[in-house]
Design a protein around this motif. Structure first.
Motif, PDB file in Angstrom:
ATOM      1  N   ASN A  33       0.814  -1.211   0.000  1.00  0.00           N
ATOM      2  CA  ASN A  33       0.000   0.000   0.000  1.00  0.00           C
ATOM      3  C   ASN A  33       0.851   1.267   0.000  1.00  0.00           C
ATOM      4  OD1 ASN A  33      -2.598  -1.151  -0.091  1.00  0.00           O
ATOM      5  ND2 ASN A  33      -2.489  -1.655   2.086  1.00  0.00           N
ATOM      6  N   ARG A  34       2.084   1.142  -0.455  1.00  0.00           N
ATOM      7  CA  ARG A  34       2.967   2.292  -0.592  1.00  0.00           C
ATOM      8  C   ARG A  34       3.286   2.510  -2.080  1.00  0.00           C
ATOM      9  NH1 ARG A  34       5.545   3.387   4.600  1.00  0.00           N
ATOM     10  NH2 ARG A  34       5.061   1.739   6.087  1.00  0.00           N
ATOM     11  N   THR A  35       3.902   3.618  -2.363  1.00  0.00           N
ATOM     12  CA  THR A  35       4.346   3.871  -3.737  1.00  0.00           C
ATOM     13  C   THR A  35       5.574   3.013  -4.014  1.00  0.00           C
ATOM     14  OG1 THR A  35       3.520   6.151  -3.669  1.00  0.00           O
ATOM     15  CG2 THR A  35       5.170   5.620  -5.345  1.00  0.00           C
ATOM     16  N   PHE A  36       5.485   2.156  -5.045  1.00  0.00           N
ATOM     17  CA  PHE A  36       6.623   1.292  -5.322  1.00  0.00           C
ATOM     18  C   PHE A  36       6.678   0.938  -6.802  1.00  0.00           C
ATOM     19  CE2 PHE A  36       3.239  -1.803  -4.565  1.00  0.00           C
ATOM     20  CZ  PHE A  36       3.454  -2.751  -5.563  1.00  0.00           C
ATOM     21  N   THR A  37       7.859   0.517  -7.215  1.00  0.00           N
ATOM     22  CA  THR A  37       8.090  -0.050  -8.542  1.00  0.00           C
ATOM     23  C   THR A  37       8.426  -1.511  -8.364  1.00  0.00           C
ATOM     24  OG1 THR A  37       8.969   2.056  -9.373  1.00  0.00           O
ATOM     25  CG2 THR A  37       9.507   0.061 -10.624  1.00  0.00           C
ATOM     26  N   SER A  38       7.681  -2.384  -9.035  1.00  0.00           N
ATOM     27  CA  SER A  38       7.970  -3.813  -8.925  1.00  0.00           C
ATOM     28  C   SER A  38       9.259  -4.151  -9.653  1.00  0.00           C
ATOM     29  CB  SER A  38       6.821  -4.633  -9.508  1.00  0.00           C
ATOM     30  OG  SER A  38       7.158  -6.017  -9.516  1.00  0.00           O
ATOM     31  N   LEU A  39      10.103  -4.923  -8.984  1.00  0.00           N
ATOM     32  CA  LEU A  39      11.329  -5.437  -9.605  1.00  0.00           C
ATOM     33  C   LEU A  39      11.212  -6.926  -9.881  1.00  0.00           C
ATOM     34  CD1 LEU A  39      14.059  -3.470  -7.592  1.00  0.00           C
ATOM     35  CD2 LEU A  39      12.995  -2.885  -9.780  1.00  0.00           C
ATOM     36  N   ASN A  40       9.987  -7.450  -9.849  1.00  0.00           N
ATOM     37  CA  ASN A  40       9.758  -8.842 -10.204  1.00  0.00           C
ATOM     38  C   ASN A  40      10.032  -9.066 -11.687  1.00  0.00           C
ATOM     39  OD1 ASN A  40       8.903  -9.249  -7.588  1.00  0.00           O
ATOM     40  ND2 ASN A  40       6.727  -9.297  -8.072  1.00  0.00           N
ATOM     41  N   GLY A  41      10.134 -10.316 -12.068  1.00  0.00           N
ATOM     42  CA  GLY A  41      10.339 -10.646 -13.473  1.00  0.00           C
ATOM     43  C   GLY A  41      11.578 -11.490 -13.676  1.00  0.00           C
ATOM     44  N   LYS A  42      12.147 -11.430 -14.853  1.00  0.00           N
ATOM     45  CA  LYS A  42      13.335 -12.209 -15.169  1.00  0.00           C
ATOM     46  C   LYS A  42      14.592 -11.516 -14.642  1.00  0.00           C
ATOM     47  CE  LYS A  42      11.771 -14.636 -19.324  1.00  0.00           C
ATOM     48  NZ  LYS A  42      12.034 -14.885 -20.764  1.00  0.00           N
ATOM     49  N   TRP A  43      15.387 -12.272 -13.900  1.00  0.00           N
ATOM     50  CA  TRP A  43      16.680 -11.808 -13.411  1.00  0.00           C
ATOM     51  C   TRP A  43      17.766 -12.718 -13.998  1.00  0.00           C
ATOM     52  CZ3 TRP A  43      17.500  -9.150  -8.187  1.00  0.00           C
ATOM     53  CH2 TRP A  43      16.365  -8.434  -7.791  1.00  0.00           C
ATOM     54  N   LYS A  44      18.899 -12.158 -14.327  1.00  0.00           N
ATOM     55  CA  LYS A  44      20.063 -12.936 -14.722  1.00  0.00           C
ATOM     56  C   LYS A  44      20.667 -13.601 -13.476  1.00  0.00           C
ATOM     57  CE  LYS A  44      20.444 -11.716 -19.162  1.00  0.00           C
ATOM     58  NZ  LYS A  44      20.583 -12.674 -20.294  1.00  0.00           N
ATOM     59  N   TYR A  45      21.314 -14.771 -13.673  1.00  0.00           N
ATOM     60  CA  TYR A  45      21.911 -15.414 -12.500  1.00  0.00           C
ATOM     61  C   TYR A  45      23.224 -16.093 -12.839  1.00  0.00           C
ATOM     62  CZ  TYR A  45      20.559 -20.165 -13.972  1.00  0.00           C
ATOM     63  OH  TYR A  45      20.433 -21.359 -14.637  1.00  0.00           O
ATOM     64  N   VAL A  46      24.088 -16.181 -11.816  1.00  0.00           N
ATOM     65  CA  VAL A  46      25.368 -16.878 -11.888  1.00  0.00           C
ATOM     66  C   VAL A  46      25.449 -17.819 -10.695  1.00  0.00           C
ATOM     67  CG1 VAL A  46      27.881 -16.636 -11.763  1.00  0.00           C
ATOM     68  CG2 VAL A  46      26.531 -14.992 -13.087  1.00  0.00           C
ATOM     69  N   LEU A  47      25.780 -19.090 -10.948  1.00  0.00           N
ATOM     70  CA  LEU A  47      25.939 -20.054  -9.861  1.00  0.00           C
ATOM     71  C   LEU A  47      27.236 -19.815  -9.106  1.00  0.00           C
ATOM     72  CD1 LEU A  47      24.859 -23.510 -11.379  1.00  0.00           C
ATOM     73  CD2 LEU A  47      23.564 -22.015  -9.867  1.00  0.00           C
ATOM     74  N   ASP A  48      27.167 -20.014  -7.793  1.00  0.00           N
ATOM     75  CA  ASP A  48      28.343 -19.880  -6.922  1.00  0.00           C
ATOM     76  C   ASP A  48      28.332 -21.063  -5.958  1.00  0.00           C
ATOM     77  OD1 ASP A  48      30.482 -18.982  -5.423  1.00  0.00           O
ATOM     78  OD2 ASP A  48      29.344 -17.420  -4.391  1.00  0.00           O
ATOM     79  N   PRO A  49      28.549 -22.291  -6.458  1.00  0.00           N
ATOM     80  CA  PRO A  49      28.358 -23.492  -5.619  1.00  0.00           C
ATOM     81  C   PRO A  49      29.277 -23.553  -4.410  1.00  0.00           C
ATOM     82  CG  PRO A  49      29.416 -24.046  -7.706  1.00  0.00           C
ATOM     83  CD  PRO A  49      28.962 -22.625  -7.824  1.00  0.00           C
ATOM     84  N   TYR A  50      30.471 -22.942  -4.490  1.00  0.00           N
ATOM     85  CA  TYR A  50      31.395 -22.954  -3.358  1.00  0.00           C
ATOM     86  C   TYR A  50      31.204 -21.748  -2.440  1.00  0.00           C
ATOM     87  CZ  TYR A  50      33.932 -26.716  -5.747  1.00  0.00           C
ATOM     88  OH  TYR A  50      34.282 -27.897  -6.361  1.00  0.00           O
TER      89      TYR A  50
END
Length: 605
Positions: A33-50
């Motif tokens: 209920n505040r003024t906001f911009t959604s940042l949902n959606g597709k994000w790029k990702y890099v695995l960091d298993p260690y």
């Protein structure tokens, strides 16, 4: 009502775990209920298993890029694959199904027309379990806990073009985490709830805590207790509380520390209940900030062996639930996900749901307010917790502080639970007793419980008697018991001779019972995994529990089949816990109708 000094302790705790941070973690309530911009959606990702936080000696949060042919850069978000946010990575890429480690997410966006008179915050609804948050190459901080929201300010960092938010999330399991190493549910990793860029005035309302004063329940004029929290360098001298339907407007003097207690007296207040989930629009104005919420007013307390809602005895017709959409096999994250399971619960005849075993998405709590469904909420203080480590206790307090701050104003939420199926050792009892005191100090408007285990067989008690003497029960408002007789030990007919004894004169909830069934598999009532076996077990279990003196409710395990790595029986479980009354495809099992019939005919004793 909410105690500010515990909030301060929580704040200091978070500061202690944020090395080289640019900003500070701050809690902001009612973000939708505040003024906001959604940042949902597709994000790029890099695995960091260690979990090194970098590749080739280059930090991932820096978003390194090659600009000329001699540059050495050993990762690339630009060329990486994408994941949807919100959502767990496990269901989006087959190779990540059981991945446990770190994934670094990147979201790029522009923000034109930045208002220099405003402040900007990145708010993450939840990310499991450890999150390292950075913005435009600056680390903002680290957050621990997989199910509660957190925010960081980016006012001094935000640009009109080329912003990049990078969040490293690890779902690795460790002995000093909450939950610990072993759980009987799926370890969804990633950013599992909404991400927002929130815009607020220079001084703004961070949170508010509003509840009905129990002492005025029977009076014509009722008192509403409240607390207002503001954040900013220059505080207004006054704030206003407005309840339009009651034609009430009240000006309150703002405390110079930014935390202000207040009371509101109103007449003709209609109370919230499952039969009448009445909510009022409450508007709060402070300086240039204004926020609105829908709030119900009710009281919950105990008297002897009864639970009282608004002063009247109530029987909690409940069911347990995991925070998944079974049809998508993902962590629930939307109002549609919430409506799916709450509609099923109401069809079952429920007025109560145990949200197990961790904080569920805020949407389900808000929708329960609207639909009139009471809730039990808890932290994953579960098997294998390192009770002797004081840092783990601090983590439990921090996570509970975030949950209480988020859901304090929701009338549907009536029980905080501090543990599930934990053996009563000295360290454990001391840990949970301190946590009970902490939670009660923060919020005295709700009941406190824990799902307890029965005693081992004791001399002097026949096999037909289950006894309970957990020392933690003396600290609780409601005693809750898990019992799987007929599934783990014995057959359903064994329920006919069992009774339950505890010397504590408090209400009792049977917080778990049940057994597994593969929907569509049929046999006679003694054929394990058949719908008929589960149906038979429910008939015998309900009859057994109905004889408990002081029974105030039950939440069988569980509404819907859910994913669990511990359940791998081929062609039956296949990675699913089959104790649901509804399959992962949304198909009801025969036991669903046994419980439904019991609830439709059950009256308060």
């Amino acid at each position: 009502m909410f105690r500010q000094k515990t909030g301060l302790l929580f704040f200091l705790l978070l500061l202690s775990v944020l090395p080289f941070t640019h900003g500070q973690d701050i809690f902001i309530s009612n973000t939708q209920n505040r003024t906001f911009t959604s940042l949902n959606g597709k994000w790029k990702y890099v695995l960091d298993p260690y979990e090194t936080g970098g590749m080739g000696g280059m930090p991932l949060y820096k978003n390194a890029q090659s600009h000329q042919k001699t540059d050495r850069v050993e990762y690339s978000f630009d060329q990486a694959q994408t994941l949807w946010v919100p959502g767990s990575w496990n269901i989006q890429q087959p190779e990540l199904t059981y991945f446990e480690g770190a994934v670094w997410y990147r979201k790029t966006f522009d923000k034109h027309n930045i208002d220099k008179s405003k402040r900007y915050f990145v708010n993450i609804g939840a990310a499991n379990y450890i999150s390292t948050v950075s913005f435009n190459g600056k680390i903002l901080g680290k957050h621990e806990g997989g199910f509660t929201p957190f925010s960081y300010e980016v006012t001094d960092l935000i640009q009109e073009e080329g912003n990049f938010l990078i969040v490293g999330v690890s779902n690795a399991r460790k002995v000093d985490y909450i939950p610990s190493k072993v759980t009987d549910w799926f370890n969804h990793g990633g950013i599992t709830r909404d991400v927002q860029l929130i815009e607020v005035p220079q001084t703004f309302i961070t949170n508010y805590f509003i509840s009905l004063d129990k002492s005025t329940l029977t009076q014509k004029t009722k008192r509403i207790n409240g607390q207002l929290e503001l954040n900013g360098e220059v505080l207004p001298k006054h704030a206003r509380i407005i309840i339009p339907e009651l034609k009430h407007t009240q000006e309150i003097k703002v405390n110079k520390e930014g935390v202000t207690d207040f009371t509101v007296e109103v007449s003709r207040l209609e109370l919230w209940s499952p039969e009448n989930p009445k909510r009022y629009q409450v508007i709060i104005e402070a300086g240039e900030d204004k926020i609105s919420d829908q709030i119900g007013f009710r009281t919950v307390e105990t008297s002897g062996k009864q639970i009282l809602l608004n002063g009247n005895p109530i029987f909690l017709k409940g069911i347990c639930l995991h925070d998944e959409n079974p049809l998508r096999q993902d962590r629930a994250n939307s109002m549609e996900d919430a409506k799916l399971v709450l509609d099923w619960a109401q069809e079952l005849g429920c007025n109560f749901i145990r949200l197990a075993h961790y904080p569920h998405q805020e949407n389900i709590v808000r929708l329960a307010d609207e639909m009139g469904i009471l809730l039990w909420e808890e932290l994953p203080l579960y098997w294998g917790i390192n009770w002797g480590n004081p840092e783990v206790l601090n983590k439990a307090k921090a996570q509970y502080a975030e949950l209480i701050k988020r859901d304090y104003n929701r009338a549907s939420s009536i029980i905080w639970s501090v543990a599930n199926e934990t053996a009563p050792t000295t360290d454990r009892t001391q840990f949970l007793s301190e946590l009970v005191d902490y939670v009660r100090e923060m919020d005295d408007t709700r009941l406190i419980s824990a799902a307890c285990k029965k005693d081992q067989e004791l001399d002097g008690h026949p096999d037909s008697v289950y006894t309970y003497s957990d020392p933690l029960m003396s600290k609780l408002d409601v005693i809750s018991l898990n019992e799987y007789l007929g599934w783990y030990g014995g057959l359903p007919e064994a329920c006919r001779t069992k009774s339950f004894q505890t010397k504590i004169e408090k209400p009792i909830i049977v917080s778990e019972f049940g057994g597994g069934a593969l929907q569509g598999f049929h046999g006679d009532s003694l054929t394990r995994w058949s719908e008929e076996f589960q149906e038979y077990l429910y008939k015998e279990s309900i009859a057994m529990f109905d004889r408990i003196d002081g029974l105030a409710g039950m939440t069988p395990w569980i509404l819907v089949d859910f994913r669990s790595p511990l359940r791998q029986l081929p062609d039956v479980q296949d990675g699913w816990n089959r104790k649901g009354l509804i399959s992962e495809k949304g198909e009801k099992k025969k036991a669903f109708y046994i419980l439904q019939n019991y609830y439709l005919n059950k009256e308060v004793n």
